[in-house]
Design a protein around this motif. Structure first.
Motif, PDB file in Angstrom:
ATOM      1  N   THR A   1      -6.952   2.462  10.149  1.00  0.00           N
ATOM      2  CA  THR A   1      -5.525   2.451  10.481  1.00  0.00           C
ATOM      3  C   THR A   1      -5.130   1.160  11.203  1.00  0.00           C
ATOM      4  OG1 THR A   1      -6.013   3.690  12.526  1.00  0.00           O
ATOM      5  CG2 THR A   1      -5.369   4.965  10.586  1.00  0.00           C
ATOM      6  N   ALA A   2      -6.057   0.575  11.961  1.00  0.00           N
ATOM      7  CA  ALA A   2      -5.751  -0.672  12.659  1.00  0.00           C
ATOM      8  C   ALA A   2      -5.653  -1.855  11.704  1.00  0.00           C
ATOM      9  CB  ALA A   2      -6.812  -0.950  13.719  1.00  0.00           C
ATOM     10  N   ARG A   3      -6.155  -1.698  10.478  1.00  0.00           N
ATOM     11  CA  ARG A   3      -6.189  -2.799   9.520  1.00  0.00           C
ATOM     12  C   ARG A   3      -5.355  -2.526   8.272  1.00  0.00           C
ATOM     13  NH1 ARG A   3     -10.682  -2.384  12.425  1.00  0.00           N
ATOM     14  NH2 ARG A   3     -11.858  -4.263  12.995  1.00  0.00           N
ATOM     15  N   GLU A   4      -4.450  -1.544   8.355  1.00  0.00           N
ATOM     16  CA  GLU A   4      -3.653  -1.169   7.185  1.00  0.00           C
ATOM     17  C   GLU A   4      -2.844  -2.325   6.622  1.00  0.00           C
ATOM     18  OE1 GLU A   4      -1.135   2.185   7.768  1.00  0.00           O
ATOM     19  OE2 GLU A   4      -2.774   3.650   7.640  1.00  0.00           O
ATOM     20  N   GLU A   5      -2.425  -3.239   7.490  1.00  0.00           N
ATOM     21  CA  GLU A   5      -1.559  -4.330   7.057  1.00  0.00           C
ATOM     22  C   GLU A   5      -2.225  -5.202   5.997  1.00  0.00           C
ATOM     23  OE1 GLU A   5       0.878  -8.101   9.031  1.00  0.00           O
ATOM     24  OE2 GLU A   5       0.135  -6.483  10.300  1.00  0.00           O
TER      25      GLU A   5
ATOM     26  N   GLY B   1      -4.588  -2.100   3.260  1.00  0.00           N
ATOM     27  CA  GLY B   1      -3.867  -1.010   2.630  1.00  0.00           C
ATOM     28  C   GLY B   1      -4.121   0.326   3.304  1.00  0.00           C
ATOM     29  N   VAL B   2      -3.518   1.357   2.738  1.00  0.00           N
ATOM     30  CA  VAL B   2      -3.630   2.713   3.288  1.00  0.00           C
ATOM     31  C   VAL B   2      -4.897   3.374   2.760  1.00  0.00           C
ATOM     32  CG1 VAL B   2      -2.538   4.978   3.463  1.00  0.00           C
ATOM     33  CG2 VAL B   2      -1.126   2.906   3.446  1.00  0.00           C
ATOM     34  N   ILE B   3      -5.747   3.837   3.658  1.00  0.00           N
ATOM     35  CA  ILE B   3      -7.026   4.446   3.295  1.00  0.00           C
ATOM     36  C   ILE B   3      -7.020   5.918   3.728  1.00  0.00           C
ATOM     37  CG2 ILE B   3      -9.525   4.350   3.565  1.00  0.00           C
ATOM     38  CD1 ILE B   3      -8.319   1.904   2.181  1.00  0.00           C
ATOM     39  N   PRO B   4      -7.301   6.842   2.794  1.00  0.00           N
ATOM     40  CA  PRO B   4      -7.314   8.271   3.149  1.00  0.00           C
ATOM     41  C   PRO B   4      -8.462   8.614   4.091  1.00  0.00           C
ATOM     42  CG  PRO B   4      -7.169   7.939   0.761  1.00  0.00           C
ATOM     43  CD  PRO B   4      -7.531   6.620   1.361  1.00  0.00           C
TER      44      PRO B   4
ATOM     45  N   LYS C   1       5.328  13.402   3.156  1.00  0.00           N
ATOM     46  CA  LYS C   1       4.620  14.141   4.191  1.00  0.00           C
ATOM     47  C   LYS C   1       3.588  13.270   4.893  1.00  0.00           C
ATOM     48  CE  LYS C   1       1.486  18.117   4.745  1.00  0.00           C
ATOM     49  NZ  LYS C   1       0.777  19.213   4.025  1.00  0.00           N
ATOM     50  N   ASP C   2       2.805  12.502   4.113  1.00  0.00           N
ATOM     51  CA  ASP C   2       1.695  11.738   4.696  1.00  0.00           C
ATOM     52  C   ASP C   2       1.261  10.675   3.692  1.00  0.00           C
ATOM     53  OD1 ASP C   2      -0.661  10.747   5.748  1.00  0.00           O
ATOM     54  OD2 ASP C   2      -1.437  12.704   6.359  1.00  0.00           O
ATOM     55  N   LYS C   3       1.450   9.410   4.023  1.00  0.00           N
ATOM     56  CA  LYS C   3       1.094   8.333   3.092  1.00  0.00           C
ATOM     57  C   LYS C   3      -0.416   8.254   2.873  1.00  0.00           C
ATOM     58  CE  LYS C   3       1.095   4.760   6.706  1.00  0.00           C
ATOM     59  NZ  LYS C   3       1.677   3.457   7.145  1.00  0.00           N
ATOM     60  N   ARG C   4      -1.210   8.608   3.862  1.00  0.00           N
ATOM     61  CA  ARG C   4      -2.660   8.590   3.690  1.00  0.00           C
ATOM     62  C   ARG C   4      -3.104   9.718   2.759  1.00  0.00           C
ATOM     63  NH1 ARG C   4      -6.059   8.195   9.044  1.00  0.00           N
ATOM     64  NH2 ARG C   4      -7.623   7.419   7.565  1.00  0.00           N
ATOM     65  N   LEU C   5      -2.413  10.863   2.831  1.00  0.00           N
ATOM     66  CA  LEU C   5      -2.710  11.950   1.913  1.00  0.00           C
ATOM     67  C   LEU C   5      -2.353  11.550   0.485  1.00  0.00           C
ATOM     68  CD1 LEU C   5      -3.556  14.856   1.306  1.00  0.00           C
ATOM     69  CD2 LEU C   5      -1.236  15.582   1.918  1.00  0.00           C
ATOM     70  N   ARG C   6      -1.220  10.867   0.326  1.00  0.00           N
ATOM     71  CA  ARG C   6      -0.824  10.410  -1.016  1.00  0.00           C
ATOM     72  C   ARG C   6      -1.863   9.462  -1.606  1.00  0.00           C
ATOM     73  NH1 ARG C   6      -0.950   8.682  -5.105  1.00  0.00           N
ATOM     74  NH2 ARG C   6       0.660   7.845  -6.513  1.00  0.00           N
ATOM     75  N   ALA C   7      -2.449   8.632  -0.779  1.00  0.00           N
ATOM     76  CA  ALA C   7      -3.437   7.674  -1.271  1.00  0.00           C
ATOM     77  C   ALA C   7      -4.692   8.352  -1.799  1.00  0.00           C
ATOM     78  CB  ALA C   7      -3.807   6.699  -0.155  1.00  0.00           C
ATOM     79  N   ALA C   8      -4.900   9.618  -1.440  1.00  0.00           N
ATOM     80  CA  ALA C   8      -6.068  10.351  -1.924  1.00  0.00           C
ATOM     81  C   ALA C   8      -5.858  10.911  -3.322  1.00  0.00           C
ATOM     82  CB  ALA C   8      -6.409  11.489  -0.958  1.00  0.00           C
ATOM     83  N   PHE C   9      -4.610  10.974  -3.795  1.00  0.00           N
ATOM     84  CA  PHE C   9      -4.301  11.561  -5.099  1.00  0.00           C
ATOM     85  C   PHE C   9      -4.431  10.527  -6.211  1.00  0.00           C
ATOM     86  CE2 PHE C   9      -2.484  14.871  -2.574  1.00  0.00           C
ATOM     87  CZ  PHE C   9      -2.416  15.997  -3.386  1.00  0.00           C
ATOM     88  N   PRO C  10      -4.928  10.927  -7.393  1.00  0.00           N
ATOM     89  CA  PRO C  10      -4.854  10.066  -8.576  1.00  0.00           C
ATOM     90  C   PRO C  10      -3.391   9.814  -8.939  1.00  0.00           C
ATOM     91  CG  PRO C  10      -6.410  11.865  -8.915  1.00  0.00           C
ATOM     92  CD  PRO C  10      -5.660  12.174  -7.659  1.00  0.00           C
ATOM     93  N   ASP C  11      -3.133   8.729  -9.663  1.00  0.00           N
ATOM     94  CA  ASP C  11      -1.754   8.335  -9.956  1.00  0.00           C
ATOM     95  C   ASP C  11      -1.136   9.080 -11.119  1.00  0.00           C
ATOM     96  OD1 ASP C  11      -1.659   6.517  -7.875  1.00  0.00           O
ATOM     97  OD2 ASP C  11      -2.433   4.869  -9.105  1.00  0.00           O
ATOM     98  N   ASN C  12      -1.931   9.739 -11.949  1.00  0.00           N
ATOM     99  CA  ASN C  12      -1.359  10.472 -13.086  1.00  0.00           C
ATOM    100  C   ASN C  12      -2.087  11.788 -13.285  1.00  0.00           C
ATOM    101  OD1 ASN C  12      -3.640  10.035 -15.107  1.00  0.00           O
ATOM    102  ND2 ASN C  12      -3.103   7.904 -14.612  1.00  0.00           N
TER     103      ASN C  12
END
Length: 698
Positions: A258-262, A265-268, A310-321
């Protein structure tokens, strides 16, 4: 767990007594204090620590006694330690077995460079077979405050990886090569973790150097003290079952990402992957046969949008399609995010390099501590190991101290103190470089930092730029400033055999003429200082004594109270810590003095706090302690003073005070390992002889 439950049941049966000491118990303990000894009682120290004691010496023979150890038993123990034989190396015991167990190969995590893979399976709890060095960095922000954006800052672990919660320095950070630096982190697939430090290492010779060569143990006179890390057996173990060909992952912790997201990127998190698995299972649970066509693409897109809100980190855990979501349902979203994290042995042999040709053991070189030994026969000109390198600057490892400018001959119009360079971080001894360059290189493949210096005649290995395709050789054309600004690794070297090396033979590098000259000069300075008692004290090398050894090993031994220590003090570099978890509710001080509270069980080493043992009582053959512990609230900065009752002996330990370990002493050896001539590009040579700042005005 059963023992803990039995202890708690037993604790409930304790008699209710006052906090006053049992005078008879104190008198008995004091009368036994003569069995202990003082800091400079060498004979008693050597006997307690198992050191050889010279009984009679002639020109032809020296008779030795080894405390409570028989000489043959001691030799066997040292030989076993040197050979480093244990069951976890079972697949390397056969000299005809050339099977590589650990590979360096492209990581399955995008943009993460190289990673570590295993060709052997691990059951949960199995220990990784290559013990590693741990190097403590002390007070980095104080000595190099502008280093937050440097490459070196991306790799250290918290100090507790080495110290188990104790504090060797005010602010420490742990460099742990091998698994600790080479393995990448995937929060959903982490399968390795470090062992708690207290499980790994005991001062076997009564000192804090862990250096045992042949029949010689380290003493105050040994010039090598403080020049190598005594954290020489940092171990990792499998946190879950691991398959053949699987990439090894560790857990850096949520905060690291989280300290390096910039910029990464966003890591679940691990919990994000679990939640994504649950939601995908729920999505497909009503579809017979799990046919992706049945699940509407638009419905899946709506789900993704809702999750992202709801949660951008949760979204990053999902496949895109939705098609990929169906695959993720079968293998899990974490594994889907790193689908190539399990490879065939053939792929590893083709795309990776073997990095398990070395294992650590007691060095055959005097004053060298531990060394690196071949795990198989290695032919001349073969690559022993390949290692990536961290680039850093010499000034990142300088240690500074405020002094009066007039003392060092510097006149200043300011009243501010002058900063004088007083030494270097221990990490300097593990870095490679050139005397005429401010750039340093730190290797971090397994075991390579155990390779010791050998003379030109004895050295059997050399360093050269790697032939591995992932070595970024084009970086050698960059300017020195461009290399220093790089925030990623890419340079790699090969350690190559210059002779045939046999299984079990120690691997040695020639560190260069500059290193040899520095070592010889250090020996001369150290020997000269021994003739002056004041200089010996200034060195601050500590001798932990047999009392330290016995107190740590024997949970039945007595801890002296503050009053008892007036007649029989502990060495000044030791302090007492008590494992105590303060109550969550605010404590009402008794008479506005100490808050009296009964001790409760804690298994967390972070609850170890400095304490003063006030009294001791013996009840039914068991000793119970009463201690004063001061705890300051980090948010309010308010201090509460506790009088803690009924601490068991195992809740109290003796540890070294800050900065009393040998590596933090003045005058200990520090020097860069020299690279062969011609290896460093000429345009990286920015220093002249002795061109290093020792004093500057702030």
């Amino acid at each position: 767990m059963a023992q803990s439950l039995l202890f708690m049941l037993w604790l409930l049966q304790l008699p209710i007594i006052t906090a006053n000491a049992d005078n008879n118990a104190v008198e008995k303990s004091t009368s036994e204090s003569s069995s202990l000894f003082t800091r400079y009682d060498r004979k008693a120290y050597d006997q307690a620590a198992g050191h050889p004691i010279i009984i009679n010496s002639t020109a032809n023979e020296t008779l030795l006694k080894y405390g409570n150890l028989d000489k043959d038993d001691l030799i066997q123990r040292l030989q076993q330690r040197k050979n480093n034989i244990n069951s976890s190396q079972r697949y390397n015991d056969d000299p005809n077995n050339n099977k590589c167990t650990t590979y360096l190969a492209p990581s399955s995590i995008s943009n993460s460079g190289l990673g570590m893979y295993t060709t052997i399976p691990y059951n949960r709890g199995d220990t990784f077979h290559l013990p590693e060095i741990g190097i403590m960095l002390q007070d980095r922000d104080a000595h190099y405050p502008k280093g937050s954006n440097k490459l070196l800052e991306q790799y250290p672990w918290g100090a507790r990886v080495l110290t188990g919660g104790f504090h060797e320095v005010t602010t420490g950070a742990a460099m742990v090569p091998g698994v600790g630096m080479l393995a990448n982190s995937h929060l959903g697939l982490a399968n390795f973790r470090h062992m708690d430090a207290w499980k790994l290492q005991i001062e076997e010779d009564g000192t804090d150097t862990m250096s045992v060569e042949g029949l010689q143990s380290s003493t105050l006179e040994d010039v090598g003290r403080g020049s190598s890390s005594y954290h020489s057996r940092v171990l990792f173990y499998a946190d879950k079952n691991i398959q053949r060909g699987e990439e090894l992952f560790v857990n850096y912790g949520d905060e690291w990402f989280t300290a390096r997201e910039e910029w990464i990127g966003v890591i679940p998190s691990e919990e994000n992957y679990k939640e994504a698995d649950r939601m995908i299972d729920e999505l497909f649970s009503w579809v017979e046969g799990h046919d992706a066509v049945v699940v509407d693409h638009q419905a899946y897109e709506v789900l993704l949008k809702d999750v992202e809100k709801k949660d951008k980190r949760l979204r990053a855990a999902f496949p895109d399609n939705v098609q990929d979501a169906l695959i993720a349902k079968e293998i899990g979203t974490a594994r889907f995010s790193a689908r190539s994290s399990i490879q065939s042995i053939e792929w590893l042999e083709e795309n990776g390099v073997c990095i398990d040709n070395l294992v650590s053991g007691t060095s055959t070189i005097a004053q060298a501590g531990r060394g690196a030994f071949a795990t198989r026969n290695i032919n001349k000109s073969s690559v022993i190991s390949t290692t990536p390198l961290i680039t850093l600057e010499r000034e990142q490892l300088q240690l500074w101290e405020e002094v009066d400018g007039s003392v060092v001959g510097v006149e200043s119009e300011k009243e501010d103190k002058i900063l004088e360079m007083v030494g270097h971080q221990l990490l300097l001894n593990y870095c490679y470089g050139h005397a005429n360059s401010s750039l340093l290189l730190f290797p971090y493949s397994p075991t390579v930092n155990f390779i010791n210096h050998g003379s030109k005649e004895k050295a059997n290995a050399e360093i050269m730029w790697s032939s591995y395709p992932y070595h970024k050789g084009e970086w050698l054309n960059l300017s020195l400033e461009e290399v220093k600004e790089l925030n990623k690794t890419g340079l790699m070297v090969d350690i190559v055999a210059t002779k045939d090396i046999s299984l079990g033979e120690e691997v040695l590098l020639y560190y260069g003429k500059d290193w040899e000259n520095s070592w010889n000069e250090h020996i001369k300075d150290w020997t000269a200082a021994e003739n002056e008692q004041d200089d010996i004290i200034e060195k601050n090398v500590t001798d932990t004594l047999g009392v330290h050894l016995n107190q740590r090993r024997n949970s039945e031994s007595i801890i002296w109270t503050v009053e008892e220590q007036k007649n029989q003090p502990y060495p000044p570099y030791l302090e007492t810590v008590c494992r105590f978890k303060p109550p969550t509710e605010k404590c009402q001080d008794d008479n506005n003095d100490y808050c009296t509270i009964r001790w409760s069980l804690s298994m967390n080493e972070m609850h170890d706090k400095p304490c003063d043992v006030i009294s001791r009582s013996s009840i039914d053959g068991n000793d119970w302690y009463f201690a004063h512990i001061n705890i300051t609230d980090s948010s309010s900065n308010e201090m509460t003073r506790y009088h803690v009752e009924f601490l068991p002996r195992y809740a109290i330990r003796l540890i070294n005070r800050k900065y009393t370990k040998d590596q933090y002493s003045r005058g200990v050896f520090r020097e860069v390992i020299g690279l062969p001539d011609g290896l460093f590009p000429d345009h990286w040579m920015d220093l002249k002889e002795d061109d290093e700042r020792y004093i500057y005005q702030d």
